[in-house]
Design a protein around this motif. Structure first.
Motif, PDB file in Angstrom:
ATOM      1  N   LEU A   1       0.854  -1.194   0.000  1.00 28.63           N
ATOM      2  CA  LEU A   1       0.000   0.000   0.000  1.00 28.63           C
ATOM      3  C   LEU A   1       0.888   1.241   0.000  1.00 28.63           C
ATOM      4  CD1 LEU A   1      -2.698  -1.045   2.620  1.00 28.63           C
ATOM      5  CD2 LEU A   1      -3.190  -0.423   0.244  1.00 28.63           C
ATOM      6  N   ILE A   2       0.656   2.127  -0.959  1.00 39.66           N
ATOM      7  CA  ILE A   2       1.435   3.351  -1.089  1.00 39.66           C
ATOM      8  C   ILE A   2       0.508   4.541  -0.869  1.00 39.66           C
ATOM      9  CG2 ILE A   2       2.877   4.738  -2.626  1.00 39.66           C
ATOM     10  CD1 ILE A   2       3.540   2.135  -4.131  1.00 39.66           C
ATOM     11  N   PRO A   3       0.826   5.439   0.063  1.00 39.25           N
ATOM     12  CA  PRO A   3      -0.087   6.544   0.386  1.00 39.25           C
ATOM     13  C   PRO A   3      -0.466   7.387  -0.830  1.00 39.25           C
ATOM     14  CG  PRO A   3       1.694   6.439   1.984  1.00 39.25           C
ATOM     15  CD  PRO A   3       2.047   5.478   0.883  1.00 39.25           C
ATOM     16  N   ASP A   4      -1.783   7.577  -0.984  1.00 40.58           N
ATOM     17  CA  ASP A   4      -2.350   8.492  -1.985  1.00 40.58           C
ATOM     18  C   ASP A   4      -2.068   8.102  -3.426  1.00 40.58           C
ATOM     19  OD1 ASP A   4      -3.449  10.334  -0.011  1.00 40.58           O
ATOM     20  OD2 ASP A   4      -1.379  10.940   0.364  1.00 40.58           O
ATOM     21  N   LEU A   5      -1.599   6.872  -3.662  1.00 40.95           N
ATOM     22  CA  LEU A   5      -1.357   6.432  -5.039  1.00 40.95           C
ATOM     23  C   LEU A   5      -2.678   6.018  -5.680  1.00 40.95           C
ATOM     24  CD1 LEU A   5       0.697   5.696  -7.276  1.00 40.95           C
ATOM     25  CD2 LEU A   5       0.668   3.371  -6.362  1.00 40.95           C
ATOM     26  N   PRO A   6      -3.134   6.696  -6.733  1.00 35.46           N
ATOM     27  CA  PRO A   6      -4.395   6.330  -7.391  1.00 35.46           C
ATOM     28  C   PRO A   6      -4.250   5.006  -8.150  1.00 35.46           C
ATOM     29  CG  PRO A   6      -3.728   8.592  -7.922  1.00 35.46           C
ATOM     30  CD  PRO A   6      -2.533   7.903  -7.331  1.00 35.46           C
ATOM     31  N   ILE A   7      -5.175   4.086  -7.911  1.00 30.03           N
ATOM     32  CA  ILE A   7      -5.173   2.779  -8.564  1.00 30.03           C
ATOM     33  C   ILE A   7      -6.395   2.701  -9.471  1.00 30.03           C
ATOM     34  CG2 ILE A   7      -5.187   0.288  -8.203  1.00 30.03           C
ATOM     35  CD1 ILE A   7      -4.163   0.885  -5.335  1.00 30.03           C
ATOM     36  N   TYR A   8      -6.164   2.544 -10.756  1.00 30.03           N
ATOM     37  CA  TYR A   8      -7.259   2.545 -11.738  1.00 30.03           C
ATOM     38  C   TYR A   8      -8.132   1.303 -11.573  1.00 30.03           C
ATOM     39  CZ  TYR A   8      -9.643   2.264 -16.240  1.00 30.03           C
ATOM     40  OH  TYR A   8     -10.586   2.157 -17.228  1.00 30.03           O
ATOM     41  N   ARG A   9      -9.428   1.510 -11.643  1.00 32.91           N
ATOM     42  CA  ARG A   9     -10.387   0.415 -11.579  1.00 32.91           C
ATOM     43  C   ARG A   9     -11.469   0.614 -12.643  1.00 32.91           C
ATOM     44  NH1 ARG A   9      -7.334  -2.245  -9.972  1.00 32.91           N
ATOM     45  NH2 ARG A   9      -7.044  -3.314  -8.000  1.00 32.91           N
ATOM     46  N   LYS A  10     -11.929  -0.514 -13.175  1.00 28.51           N
ATOM     47  CA  LYS A  10     -13.018  -0.500 -14.153  1.00 28.51           C
ATOM     48  C   LYS A  10     -13.920  -1.674 -13.826  1.00 28.51           C
ATOM     49  CE  LYS A  10     -13.875  -0.417 -19.142  1.00 28.51           C
ATOM     50  NZ  LYS A  10     -13.243  -0.455 -20.486  1.00 28.51           N
ATOM     51  N   ILE A  11     -15.150  -1.384 -13.435  1.00 25.36           N
ATOM     52  CA  ILE A  11     -16.075  -2.440 -13.040  1.00 25.36           C
ATOM     53  C   ILE A  11     -17.361  -2.327 -13.851  1.00 25.36           C
ATOM     54  CG2 ILE A  11     -15.157  -2.551 -10.694  1.00 25.36           C
ATOM     55  CD1 ILE A  11     -17.638  -1.008  -9.788  1.00 25.36           C
ATOM     56  N   LYS A  12     -18.071  -3.441 -13.930  1.00 25.00           N
ATOM     57  CA  LYS A  12     -19.346  -3.470 -14.652  1.00 25.00           C
ATOM     58  C   LYS A  12     -20.468  -3.727 -13.655  1.00 25.00           C
ATOM     59  CE  LYS A  12     -19.675  -5.388 -18.691  1.00 25.00           C
ATOM     60  NZ  LYS A  12     -19.760  -6.392 -19.794  1.00 25.00           N
ATOM     61  N   ASP A  13     -21.480  -2.883 -13.697  1.00 25.27           N
ATOM     62  CA  ASP A  13     -22.653  -3.068 -12.853  1.00 25.27           C
ATOM     63  C   ASP A  13     -23.391  -4.324 -13.315  1.00 25.27           C
ATOM     64  OD1 ASP A  13     -25.473  -2.865 -11.948  1.00 25.27           O
ATOM     65  OD2 ASP A  13     -24.835  -0.915 -11.170  1.00 25.27           O
ATOM     66  N   GLU A  14     -23.563  -5.296 -12.408  1.00 27.48           N
ATOM     67  CA  GLU A  14     -24.181  -6.561 -12.780  1.00 27.48           C
ATOM     68  C   GLU A  14     -25.636  -6.402 -13.218  1.00 27.48           C
ATOM     69  OE1 GLU A  14     -23.706  -9.280  -9.596  1.00 27.48           O
ATOM     70  OE2 GLU A  14     -21.510  -9.371  -9.760  1.00 27.48           O
ATOM     71  N   LYS A  15     -26.297  -5.384 -12.690  1.00 26.89           N
ATOM     72  CA  LYS A  15     -27.708  -5.193 -13.034  1.00 26.89           C
ATOM     73  C   LYS A  15     -27.882  -4.456 -14.354  1.00 26.89           C
ATOM     74  CE  LYS A  15     -29.341  -5.152  -8.243  1.00 26.89           C
ATOM     75  NZ  LYS A  15     -30.062  -4.369  -7.195  1.00 26.89           N
ATOM     76  N   THR A  16     -27.115  -3.391 -14.550  1.00 21.94           N
ATOM     77  CA  THR A  16     -27.302  -2.553 -15.742  1.00 21.94           C
ATOM     78  C   THR A  16     -26.324  -2.879 -16.866  1.00 21.94           C
ATOM     79  OG1 THR A  16     -25.765  -0.846 -14.948  1.00 21.94           O
ATOM     80  CG2 THR A  16     -28.083  -0.680 -14.255  1.00 21.94           C
ATOM     81  N   GLY A  17     -25.204  -3.517 -16.520  1.00 28.80           N
ATOM     82  CA  GLY A  17     -24.187  -3.807 -17.530  1.00 28.80           C
ATOM     83  C   GLY A  17     -23.319  -2.607 -17.876  1.00 28.80           C
ATOM     84  N   VAL A  18     -23.552  -1.489 -17.177  1.00 23.11           N
ATOM     85  CA  VAL A  18     -22.795  -0.267 -17.451  1.00 23.11           C
ATOM     86  C   VAL A  18     -21.429  -0.337 -16.770  1.00 23.11           C
ATOM     87  CG1 VAL A  18     -22.727   2.239 -17.139  1.00 23.11           C
ATOM     88  CG2 VAL A  18     -24.889   1.090 -17.688  1.00 23.11           C
ATOM     89  N   GLU A  19     -20.393   0.010 -17.522  1.00 22.76           N
ATOM     90  CA  GLU A  19     -19.048   0.009 -16.962  1.00 22.76           C
ATOM     91  C   GLU A  19     -18.732   1.362 -16.325  1.00 22.76           C
ATOM     92  OE1 GLU A  19     -16.455  -1.118 -20.145  1.00 22.76           O
ATOM     93  OE2 GLU A  19     -16.595  -3.255 -19.627  1.00 22.76           O
TER      94      GLU A  19
END
Length: 203
Positions: free
Chosen positions: A64-82
């Motif tokens: 864990l590095i303080p304040d380091l932004p970690i990119y995430r991309k998730i898909k909503d299981e209900k709507t399918g929207v990323e």
């Protein structure tokens, strides 16, 4: 460029029951982009070096590095929207997370990958977790130049199969498994601004 929100881990204290810091996994692509041997994402660099003692089968890496932004991309299981966003941990949250992990005695919860079905890998255990802290005189390992407050872990790999994966570069970093509430940072940043933040942290 689009703005991307940043969400910070919300940790009230090391007794926070809403937080589950359950395990550490040896992986090929750590979420914090810090590998055994080099910093590698879209551009190859040599910002981070992994400390490895082959004769003792010990590996050490930041988790864990303080304040380091970690990119995430998730898909909503209900709507399918990323949805695209960043997650980060403050210096204070990192300290609380490490205390919680150690207090709950989860040092043996080491996995080969996040997808591993079993709770832990045989013959692999963590024997050390610490936070670099200038005020307390705790330095980060040689070869690293990361912000004060970075959490590191050292793993002993007695399992010959798992050690061969380390030597071959199949595993080249440590990654955490955590379930935690998040709180939105007060501002959104563009991709270019995020890259500037990352550069300021790793330079």
């Amino acid at each position: 460029m689009k703005n991307l929100p940043i969400y910070y881990f919300k940790v009230n204290d090391y007794n926070d029951a809403s937080v589950d810091f359950s395990a550490i996994a040896m992986v090929d692509k750590p979420a914090i982009m810090t590998e055994w041997m080099a910093f590698e994402n879209q551009e190859k660099s040599n910002y981070f070096k992994f400390a490895i003692q082959e004769e003792r089968r010990i590996v050490t890496a930041p988790i864990l590095i303080p304040d380091l932004p970690i990119y995430r991309k998730i898909k909503d299981e209900k709507t399918g929207v990323e949805k695209e966003f960043y997650v980060a941990a403050s210096k204070d949250a990192i300290e609380k997370l490490v205390m919680k992990f150690m207090k709950e005695g989860k040092m043996n919860n080491i996995k080969s990958t996040h997808q591993q079905e079993s709770d832990k890998t045989k013959g692999v255990f963590m024997f050390e977790m610490f936070i670099s802290d200038e005020q307390r005189g705790i330095a980060q390992p040689k070869g690293f130049d990361l912000p004060d407050g970075t959490a590191f872990a050292s793993v002993k790999v007695d399992n010959p199969t798992e050690w061969e994966k380390v030597k071959q570069g199949i595993f080249n970093g440590l990654s955490i498994e955590i379930l935690c509430d998040m709180e939105l940072a007060p501002v959104d940043l563009t991709d270019a601004e995020i890259k500037a933040v990352i550069q300021s942290i790793i330079d």
